[in-house]
Design a protein around this motif. Structure first.
Motif, PDB file in Angstrom:
ATOM      1  N   LYS A 101     -20.325  31.050 -20.255  1.00 20.29           N
ATOM      2  CA  LYS A 101     -20.828  29.680 -20.150  1.00 20.29           C
ATOM      3  C   LYS A 101     -21.080  29.376 -18.688  1.00 20.29           C
ATOM      4  CE  LYS A 101     -19.973  24.879 -21.513  1.00 20.29           C
ATOM      5  NZ  LYS A 101     -21.299  24.792 -22.178  1.00 20.29           N
ATOM      6  N   GLY A 102     -22.327  29.121 -18.341  1.00 23.74           N
ATOM      7  CA  GLY A 102     -22.691  28.913 -16.953  1.00 23.74           C
ATOM      8  C   GLY A 102     -22.287  27.555 -16.417  1.00 23.74           C
ATOM      9  N   VAL A 103     -21.996  27.543 -15.121  1.00 19.88           N
ATOM     10  CA  VAL A 103     -21.732  26.306 -14.383  1.00 19.88           C
ATOM     11  C   VAL A 103     -22.813  26.211 -13.310  1.00 19.88           C
ATOM     12  CG1 VAL A 103     -20.148  25.115 -12.837  1.00 19.88           C
ATOM     13  CG2 VAL A 103     -19.253  26.350 -14.816  1.00 19.88           C
ATOM     14  N   GLY A 104     -23.713  25.258 -13.462  1.00 22.59           N
ATOM     15  CA  GLY A 104     -24.848  25.191 -12.551  1.00 22.59           C
ATOM     16  C   GLY A 104     -26.009  26.019 -13.073  1.00 22.59           C
ATOM     17  N   PRO A 105     -27.108  26.060 -12.327  1.00 16.75           N
ATOM     18  CA  PRO A 105     -28.317  26.740 -12.786  1.00 16.75           C
ATOM     19  C   PRO A 105     -28.229  28.250 -12.671  1.00 16.75           C
ATOM     20  CG  PRO A 105     -28.651  25.937 -10.572  1.00 16.75           C
ATOM     21  CD  PRO A 105     -27.298  25.428 -10.993  1.00 16.75           C
ATOM     22  N   THR A 122     -24.531  33.160  -3.747  1.00 17.27           N
ATOM     23  CA  THR A 122     -23.416  32.263  -3.449  1.00 17.27           C
ATOM     24  C   THR A 122     -23.508  31.023  -4.332  1.00 17.27           C
ATOM     25  OG1 THR A 122     -23.398  32.985  -1.126  1.00 17.27           O
ATOM     26  CG2 THR A 122     -22.241  30.933  -1.661  1.00 17.27           C
ATOM     27  N   SER A 123     -22.446  30.741  -5.071  1.00 16.17           N
ATOM     28  CA  SER A 123     -22.451  29.564  -5.944  1.00 16.17           C
ATOM     29  C   SER A 123     -22.313  28.294  -5.114  1.00 16.17           C
ATOM     30  CB  SER A 123     -21.307  29.647  -6.950  1.00 16.17           C
ATOM     31  OG  SER A 123     -20.058  29.590  -6.301  1.00 16.17           O
ATOM     32  N   GLU A 124     -23.049  27.269  -5.489  1.00 14.66           N
ATOM     33  CA  GLU A 124     -22.981  25.996  -4.777  1.00 14.66           C
ATOM     34  C   GLU A 124     -22.666  24.842  -5.723  1.00 14.66           C
ATOM     35  OE1 GLU A 124     -26.420  25.435  -2.344  1.00 14.66           O
ATOM     36  OE2 GLU A 124     -25.771  26.961  -0.929  1.00 14.66           O
ATOM     37  N   VAL A 125     -22.050  25.171  -6.865  1.00 20.09           N
ATOM     38  CA  VAL A 125     -21.676  24.166  -7.854  1.00 20.09           C
ATOM     39  C   VAL A 125     -20.251  24.439  -8.312  1.00 20.09           C
ATOM     40  CG1 VAL A 125     -22.172  23.229 -10.143  1.00 20.09           C
ATOM     41  CG2 VAL A 125     -24.054  23.866  -8.637  1.00 20.09           C
ATOM     42  N   THR A 126     -19.472  23.384  -8.498  1.00 23.87           N
ATOM     43  CA  THR A 126     -18.137  23.490  -9.076  1.00 23.87           C
ATOM     44  C   THR A 126     -18.142  22.818 -10.449  1.00 23.87           C
ATOM     45  OG1 THR A 126     -16.989  23.530  -6.950  1.00 23.87           O
ATOM     46  CG2 THR A 126     -15.708  22.805  -8.849  1.00 23.87           C
ATOM     47  N   VAL A 154      -3.866  39.086 -24.918  1.00 23.25           N
ATOM     48  CA  VAL A 154      -4.830  38.672 -23.895  1.00 23.25           C
ATOM     49  C   VAL A 154      -4.278  37.439 -23.188  1.00 23.25           C
ATOM     50  CG1 VAL A 154      -6.837  39.595 -25.103  1.00 23.25           C
ATOM     51  CG2 VAL A 154      -6.064  37.267 -25.602  1.00 23.25           C
ATOM     52  N   ASN A 155      -4.858  37.124 -22.041  1.00 26.38           N
ATOM     53  CA  ASN A 155      -4.480  35.928 -21.290  1.00 26.38           C
ATOM     54  C   ASN A 155      -5.611  34.911 -21.358  1.00 26.38           C
ATOM     55  OD1 ASN A 155      -1.931  36.894 -20.323  1.00 26.38           O
ATOM     56  ND2 ASN A 155      -3.029  38.169 -18.833  1.00 26.38           N
ATOM     57  N   LEU A 156      -5.306  33.741 -21.894  1.00 25.28           N
ATOM     58  CA  LEU A 156      -6.305  32.699 -22.062  1.00 25.28           C
ATOM     59  C   LEU A 156      -5.843  31.418 -21.389  1.00 25.28           C
ATOM     60  CD1 LEU A 156      -7.055  33.257 -25.864  1.00 25.28           C
ATOM     61  CD2 LEU A 156      -8.297  34.203 -23.926  1.00 25.28           C
ATOM     62  N   SER A 157      -6.778  30.504 -21.193  1.00 24.62           N
ATOM     63  CA  SER A 157      -6.472  29.211 -20.574  1.00 24.62           C
ATOM     64  C   SER A 157      -7.165  28.099 -21.339  1.00 24.62           C
ATOM     65  CB  SER A 157      -6.940  29.185 -19.108  1.00 24.62           C
ATOM     66  OG  SER A 157      -6.319  30.198 -18.350  1.00 24.62           O
ATOM     67  N   ALA A 158      -6.568  26.913 -21.306  1.00 25.34           N
ATOM     68  CA  ALA A 158      -7.202  25.761 -21.929  1.00 25.34           C
ATOM     69  C   ALA A 158      -8.444  25.345 -21.147  1.00 25.34           C
ATOM     70  CB  ALA A 158      -6.221  24.602 -22.016  1.00 25.34           C
ATOM     71  N   LYS A 159      -8.391  25.491 -19.816  1.00 24.95           N
ATOM     72  CA  LYS A 159      -9.526  25.162 -18.956  1.00 24.95           C
ATOM     73  C   LYS A 159      -9.510  26.073 -17.729  1.00 24.95           C
ATOM     74  CE  LYS A 159      -9.807  20.229 -20.140  1.00 24.95           C
ATOM     75  NZ  LYS A 159      -9.747  18.848 -19.605  1.00 24.95           N
ATOM     76  N   LEU A 160     -10.706  26.425 -17.259  1.00 26.45           N
ATOM     77  CA  LEU A 160     -10.851  27.167 -16.013  1.00 26.45           C
ATOM     78  C   LEU A 160     -11.955  26.503 -15.188  1.00 26.45           C
ATOM     79  CD1 LEU A 160     -10.632  30.939 -17.078  1.00 26.45           C
ATOM     80  CD2 LEU A 160      -8.924  29.602 -15.821  1.00 26.45           C
ATOM     81  N   THR A 161     -11.804  26.564 -13.863  1.00 21.81           N
ATOM     82  CA  THR A 161     -12.774  25.947 -12.963  1.00 21.81           C
ATOM     83  C   THR A 161     -13.525  27.010 -12.182  1.00 21.81           C
ATOM     84  OG1 THR A 161     -11.399  23.970 -12.719  1.00 21.81           O
ATOM     85  CG2 THR A 161     -13.096  24.338 -11.054  1.00 21.81           C
ATOM     86  N   ALA A 162     -14.834  27.004 -12.280  1.00 20.70           N
ATOM     87  CA  ALA A 162     -15.698  27.856 -11.465  1.00 20.70           C
ATOM     88  C   ALA A 162     -16.041  27.072 -10.201  1.00 20.70           C
ATOM     89  CB  ALA A 162     -16.963  28.220 -12.237  1.00 20.70           C
ATOM     90  N   LYS A 163     -15.649  27.606  -9.052  1.00 20.61           N
ATOM     91  CA  LYS A 163     -15.715  26.840  -7.817  1.00 20.61           C
ATOM     92  C   LYS A 163     -16.909  27.209  -6.942  1.00 20.61           C
ATOM     93  CE  LYS A 163     -10.711  26.099  -7.623  1.00 20.61           C
ATOM     94  NZ  LYS A 163      -9.482  26.259  -6.833  1.00 20.61           N
ATOM     95  N   SER A 210     -13.650  29.829 -32.440  1.00 15.03           N
ATOM     96  CA  SER A 210     -13.297  29.235 -31.145  1.00 15.03           C
ATOM     97  C   SER A 210     -13.795  30.101 -29.999  1.00 15.03           C
ATOM     98  CB  SER A 210     -11.773  29.071 -31.029  1.00 15.03           C
ATOM     99  OG  SER A 210     -11.130  30.337 -31.110  1.00 15.03           O
ATOM    100  N   TYR A 211     -14.022  29.449 -28.853  1.00 11.63           N
ATOM    101  CA  TYR A 211     -14.403  30.118 -27.604  1.00 11.63           C
ATOM    102  C   TYR A 211     -13.433  29.626 -26.539  1.00 11.63           C
ATOM    103  CZ  TYR A 211     -18.644  31.295 -30.145  1.00 11.63           C
ATOM    104  OH  TYR A 211     -19.521  31.784 -31.079  1.00 11.63           O
ATOM    105  N   THR A 212     -12.555  30.516 -26.082  1.00 14.07           N
ATOM    106  CA  THR A 212     -11.451  30.129 -25.198  1.00 14.07           C
ATOM    107  C   THR A 212     -11.583  30.809 -23.842  1.00 14.07           C
ATOM    108  OG1 THR A 212     -10.058  29.993 -27.172  1.00 14.07           O
ATOM    109  CG2 THR A 212      -8.944  29.947 -25.049  1.00 14.07           C
ATOM    110  N   PRO A 213     -11.484  30.060 -22.738  1.00 12.78           N
ATOM    111  CA  PRO A 213     -11.659  30.637 -21.403  1.00 12.78           C
ATOM    112  C   PRO A 213     -10.712  31.796 -21.113  1.00 12.78           C
ATOM    113  CG  PRO A 213     -11.718  28.248 -21.290  1.00 12.78           C
ATOM    114  CD  PRO A 213     -11.302  28.589 -22.686  1.00 12.78           C
ATOM    115  N   MET A 214     -11.287  32.870 -20.539  1.00 10.37           N
ATOM    116  CA  MET A 214     -10.509  34.048 -20.137  1.00 10.37           C
ATOM    117  C   MET A 214     -10.467  34.205 -18.616  1.00 10.37           C
ATOM    118  SD  MET A 214     -11.538  37.086 -22.817  1.00 10.37           S
ATOM    119  CE  MET A 214     -10.125  38.087 -22.334  1.00 10.37           C
ATOM    120  N   LYS A 215     -11.657  34.140 -17.990  1.00  9.22           N
ATOM    121  CA  LYS A 215     -11.736  34.344 -16.554  1.00  9.22           C
ATOM    122  C   LYS A 215     -13.035  33.793 -15.999  1.00  9.22           C
ATOM    123  CE  LYS A 215     -13.348  39.092 -17.300  1.00  9.22           C
ATOM    124  NZ  LYS A 215     -13.073  40.514 -17.028  1.00  9.22           N
ATOM    125  N   VAL A 216     -13.001  33.466 -14.737  1.00  5.71           N
ATOM    126  CA  VAL A 216     -14.179  32.987 -14.019  1.00  5.71           C
ATOM    127  C   VAL A 216     -14.969  34.199 -13.522  1.00  5.71           C
ATOM    128  CG1 VAL A 216     -15.004  31.679 -12.025  1.00  5.71           C
ATOM    129  CG2 VAL A 216     -13.021  30.867 -13.332  1.00  5.71           C
TER     130      VAL A 216
END
Length: 223
Positions: A101-105, A122-126, A154-163, A210-216
């Motif tokens: 799932k993309g964050v930004g364009p 280089t990402s410029e969106v958080t 596996v290791n999953l998270s409720a939310k992850l932030t792409a910085k 379901s689709y659950t965050p794994m890693k950024v």
């Protein structure tokens, strides 16, 4: 002598270094979706998007109201068993692939030269990515994650932030475009959710995806 070019596309800054040979890098596999246990290769098509049309952001359910079903009522008991307060149950069934799932364009650079070029994006969106499910999930996010982690190790998270500011470098063969999208990889899983009442009667059995965050990380593809 190496030639350095600098340019920008969308919200990404890219630097290209032209190598002395035109040898394209060897990529592991060109699939647009990969196994959840494999590293992310450079593909030849964008990452697959979930096909479900009824995805919603997963949230913890409202607290259960006082149970109105009498444990001793005729027709609602199961051999006189008592199962305690009403509880929501989730059982994972099928482990799927990772979806990005993309964050930004999505950003792209075209190598118009006859040599392999190495770009740095280089990402410029958080942005934040959470759990998405098909409608009807009974238990909360914590229950969902715990069950999937326990079954598949596996290791999953409720939310992850792409910085903002994350970088990745990739080689682009001659006359080829490299596309780069920063975001979060999520694990697809299919399972069943339902409720067990104090009289051990099971109701509201539903199949959920379901689709659950794994890693950024980055999704890269050529084309």
């Amino acid at each position: 002598m190496s030639i350095i070019r600098r340019g920008s596309v969308g919200s990404v800054i890219a630097f290209a270094v032209l190598a002395g040979t035109a040898t394209a890098p060897a990529y592991a596999q060109p699939a647009s979706a990969v196994s959840a246990d494999d590293p992310e290769p450079v593909g030849t098509a964008p990452p697959m998007e979930p096909e479900e049309s009824d995805l919603v952001d997963a949230t913890d359910p409202e607290p259960e109201p006082e149970e109105t079903i009498s444990p001793g009522k005729a027709g609602n008991t199961t051999n006189g068993e008592q199962c305690g307060p009403t509880q929501a149950v989730y059982t994972p069934k099928t482990k799927g692939a990772k979806y990005h799932k993309g964050v930004g364009p999505t950003n792209a650079n075209y190598n118009a030269t006859s040599r392999t070029a190495r770009w740095t994006f280089t990402s410029e969106v958080t942005g934040e990515v959470g759990v998405s499910v098909t409608a009807g999930l009974t238990p909360g996010v914590d229950v969902l994650i715990a069950k999937i982690e326990g079954k598949y190790d596996v290791n999953l998270s409720a939310k992850l932030t792409a910085k903002m500011g994350n970088q990745i470098s990739v080689d682009t063969p001659p006359k080829t475009t490299t596309n780069a999208r920063y975001g979060v990889y999520r694990l697809k899983n299919t399972g069943t959710s339902y409720k067990i009442y104090s009289n051990c009667k099971t109701l509201s059995v539903k199949t959920n995806t379901s689709y659950t965050p794994m890693k950024v990380g980055w999704a890269l593809w050529e084309g």
